[in-house]
Scaffold this active site. Structure first.
Site, mmCIF file in Angstrom:
data_model
loop_
_atom_site.group_PDB
_atom_site.id
_atom_site.type_symbol
_atom_site.label_atom_id
_atom_site.label_comp_id
_atom_site.label_asym_id
_atom_site.label_seq_id
_atom_site.Cartn_x
_atom_site.Cartn_y
_atom_site.Cartn_z
ATOM 1 N N HIS A 79 -9.448 -20.767 -1.175
ATOM 2 C CA HIS A 79 -9.279 -20.893 -2.741
ATOM 3 C C HIS A 79 -10.536 -21.127 -3.352
ATOM 4 O O HIS A 79 -10.866 -20.835 -4.420
ATOM 5 C CB HIS A 79 -8.269 -22.279 -2.966
ATOM 6 C CG HIS A 79 -6.844 -21.872 -2.785
ATOM 7 N ND1 HIS A 79 -5.937 -22.749 -2.831
ATOM 8 C CD2 HIS A 79 -6.361 -20.872 -3.235
ATOM 9 C CE1 HIS A 79 -4.859 -22.388 -2.856
ATOM 10 N NE2 HIS A 79 -4.790 -20.940 -3.154
ATOM 11 N N GLU A 95 -1.177 2.498 2.240
ATOM 12 C CA GLU A 95 -1.237 1.213 2.792
ATOM 13 C C GLU A 95 -1.061 1.246 4.241
ATOM 14 O O GLU A 95 -1.379 0.345 5.243
ATOM 15 C CB GLU A 95 -0.568 0.081 2.269
ATOM 16 C CG GLU A 95 -0.691 -0.090 0.763
ATOM 17 C CD GLU A 95 0.229 -1.164 0.219
ATOM 18 O OE1 GLU A 95 0.169 -2.343 0.027
ATOM 19 O OE2 GLU A 95 1.538 -0.306 -0.172
ATOM 20 N N ASP A 112 -3.822 -3.924 3.295
ATOM 21 C CA ASP A 112 -2.858 -3.608 4.192
ATOM 22 C C ASP A 112 -3.113 -2.467 4.964
ATOM 23 O O ASP A 112 -2.851 -2.670 6.201
ATOM 24 C CB ASP A 112 -1.448 -3.437 3.544
ATOM 25 C CG ASP A 112 -0.589 -4.681 3.235
ATOM 26 O OD1 ASP A 112 -0.476 -5.434 4.272
ATOM 27 O OD2 ASP A 112 0.013 -4.694 2.100
ATOM 28 N N CYS A 140 -7.389 -0.062 -4.769
ATOM 29 C CA CYS A 140 -7.078 -1.331 -5.514
ATOM 30 C C CYS A 140 -6.907 -2.584 -4.615
ATOM 31 O O CYS A 140 -6.762 -3.617 -5.019
ATOM 32 C CB CYS A 140 -5.744 -1.097 -6.254
ATOM 33 S SG CYS A 140 -4.191 -0.952 -5.053
#
Length: 550
Positions: free
Chosen positions: A184, A411, A435, A482
């Protein structure tokens, strides 16, 4: 002079005196309660409620990922499972302080054992526990120091509540001993544009007041810098400030070859920031925000309003919307919440939507209605497409609903290897490197024990990207990226060299990628990409690209 190494976030450089984060509150002693279980129960309930309310208040003061993280922390603070663990210890005679400390520590250990993304969430629990303990003890919660002058903040890790509200006029850079590129701290630093290095294990040697150079581009903290090094760092920082202050231009290589720079967005409210940072459109709009917190699928009208808000912000520009990507780590009770031994290889993405086609049809209907009411250039794409048949199914269904441009996410290796056949049906392809790396390397994204394999720099992943780009070029079909790889400035140059025509990323990463692309011609990019492809592993590919880039 010495250089400490870590993972850099962004490409910035900063110089300043070190200020270390204050130490955590000491752990409470394990002693029986003298007040009784009922009194301890009241105390802990009040403290947890206060902390949850404070985190919610902080979330309301920010937006984007910071708000999402703080809202999630507030929910964790009041998590029923944790509450049961605390109650069990109070019922056994513990004080509120010990019950909170021990329960949170146990939950933290469970997350660390899982590793990966969930393992990196363990640090968030420490922050919540510290805030609850401080409330119980009637003392201020540990937080960011304020020495009265700008400084380089050094900490073991930084709590989301602190990262989200950092005073960027005071904090020149952030250095943490713990954490990784998906922690985070890293996510929020990237979003806020904070110069940061995470995972600098040797940062414990840094002392308050000593001057350091924090260079995110090279991933180094330079101690005892020379006057010449300080001068060079200051010049680089000034150049970056000037470039950042200039009006953003369309993405392009040094010879003018266009590489469209687009934004990854999670909700319509994020659009304004993306536009302000120069996003040329949206390369990935995740529609899951409408579904993940619901017990029933949202209605067509509810979806239409959200899509219309997004599309209105990008009139005249491309907006790529991904239909619902659920399953794996995002199960939904109304779509697919059945237990699967290996959900990453199960009923997810387009597979799950085909099993509940009414949800897919409603989503396409809402998108078509929003498209008719706005002036953006709407593209829709399906996640986790693996076969030619799936491609033909989705594109036909999209066109049945009146959507002009329908594509697929690449992916899995199968779709990359058959890209030319899939693109005979689809209008475009967008490569999801997160992925694609997971499936190419057989390394679960959420499993810490194989995290080292989850690196999009691996030549095997890059070769698959190159194959998709080649297929797109042969058929005249656009190919973009992306995934997180697009936000890595050097890797962005490699992707452009492989033939990728657009890159989509978190808005805060746009400036760094724009600068990196502008420093290299297409021939340069191809040469740098070739060097990376010729390597044996991810680390060697990154090093080879860095050498080739000069």
């Amino acid at each position: 002079m010495a250089a400490l190494r870590g993972v850099g976030i962004g490409q910035g450089v900063a110089t300043g005196p070190v200020q270390r984060m204050s130490e955590a509150l000491p752990a409470p002693e394990q002693a029986p309660s003298t007040a009784g279980a009922a009194a301890e129960r009241v105390r802990v309930q009040e403290a947890i409620s206060h902390v949850a309310a404070d985190l919610t208040r902080r979330a309301g003061a920010v937006d984007g990922a910071a708000a999402e993280v703080l809202e999630a922390q507030a929910m964790i603070a009041e998590d029923p499972t944790l509450a049961d663990e605390v109650e069990e210890r109070i019922a056994a005679g513990s004080t509120a302080e010990w019950a909170v400390h021990d329960a949170f520590a146990g939950f933290r250990a469970s997350l660390e054992a899982v590793g990966g993304y969930l393992g990196e969430r363990a640090a968030d629990l420490d922050d919540i526990a510290q805030r609850v303990l401080a409330r119980l003890r009637g003392v201020p919660a540990p937080g960011v120091p304020d020495p009265g002058h700008p400084f380089v903040l050094v900490a073991r890790d930084l709590a989301p509540a602190d990262t989200a509200l950092l005073d960027l006029d005071k904090v020149l850079a952030l250095v943490t001993t713990d954490g990784g590129p998906t922690s985070h701290t890293a996510i929020l630093a990237r979003e806020k544009g904070i110069i940061a290095l995470v995972g600098v294990g040797d940062a414990t040697v840094l002392t308050d007041g000593e001057t350091v150079i924090v260079d995110a581009a090279s991933g180094t903290v330079t101690t005892e810098p020379t006057a010449e090094e300080l001068e060079r760092a200051a010049a680089r920082a000034a150049e970056r400030r000037a470039a950042d202050d200039a009006p953003p231009s369309p993405g392009a290589l040094a010879d003018g070859t266009p590489v469209a720079l687009l934004a990854n967005l999670g909700k319509p409210g994020d659009a304004a920031d993306a536009v302000a940072r120069g996003a040329e459109g949206v390369g990935l709009f995740r529609t899951e925000f409408l579904f993940l917190s619901a017990t029933h699928a949202p209605t067509v009208s509810q979806q239409r309003e959200a899509y219309r808000e997004l599309l209105s912000a990008f009139a005249g520009r491309k907006v790529v919307v991904r239909v619902l990507d659920a399953g794996a780590d995002k199960p939904l009770p109304f779509l697919n919440d059945a237990h699967e031994e290996n959900p990453a290889l199960g009923l997810r993405g387009l597979r799950a939507l085909r099993a509940s086609e009414d949800i897919l049809r409603e989503q396409l209907t809402a998108l078509a209605e929003a498209d008719a009411e706005t002036e953006a250039d709407l593209w829709v794409m399906a996640p986790m497409v693996a076969t030619v048949e799936e491609t033909a199914y989705f594109t036909a269904l999209a066109r049945e609903h009146g959507l002009r441009t329908a594509g697929i996410m690449v992916e899995v290796p199968a779709s990359a290897l058959l890209a030319e056949r899939l693109l005979a049906h689809a209008d475009f392809a967008s490569i999801g490197t997160n992925d694609l790396t997971q499936y190419t390397m057989a390394a679960d994204r959420l499993l810490g024990s194989v995290a080292s394999f989850q690196d999009p720099w691996h030549p095997a992943v890059l070769r698959l990207v190159a194959e998709v780009a080649r297929a797109g070029g042969a058929l005249g079909k656009p190919v973009g990226v992306c995934g997180e790889a697009a936000a890595d400035p050097l890797l962005a140059v490699v992707l452009a060299g492989l033939g990728v025509g657009s890159l989509s990323m978190a808005p805060a990463a746009l400036a760094d990628v724009r600068h990196a692309l502008a420093a290299h011609t297409l021939d340069d990019a191809r040469r740098i990409a070739a060097a990376a492809l010729d390597a044996d592993d991810a680390a060697a590919a990154r090093a080879a690209a860095l050498d080739a880039a000069g």
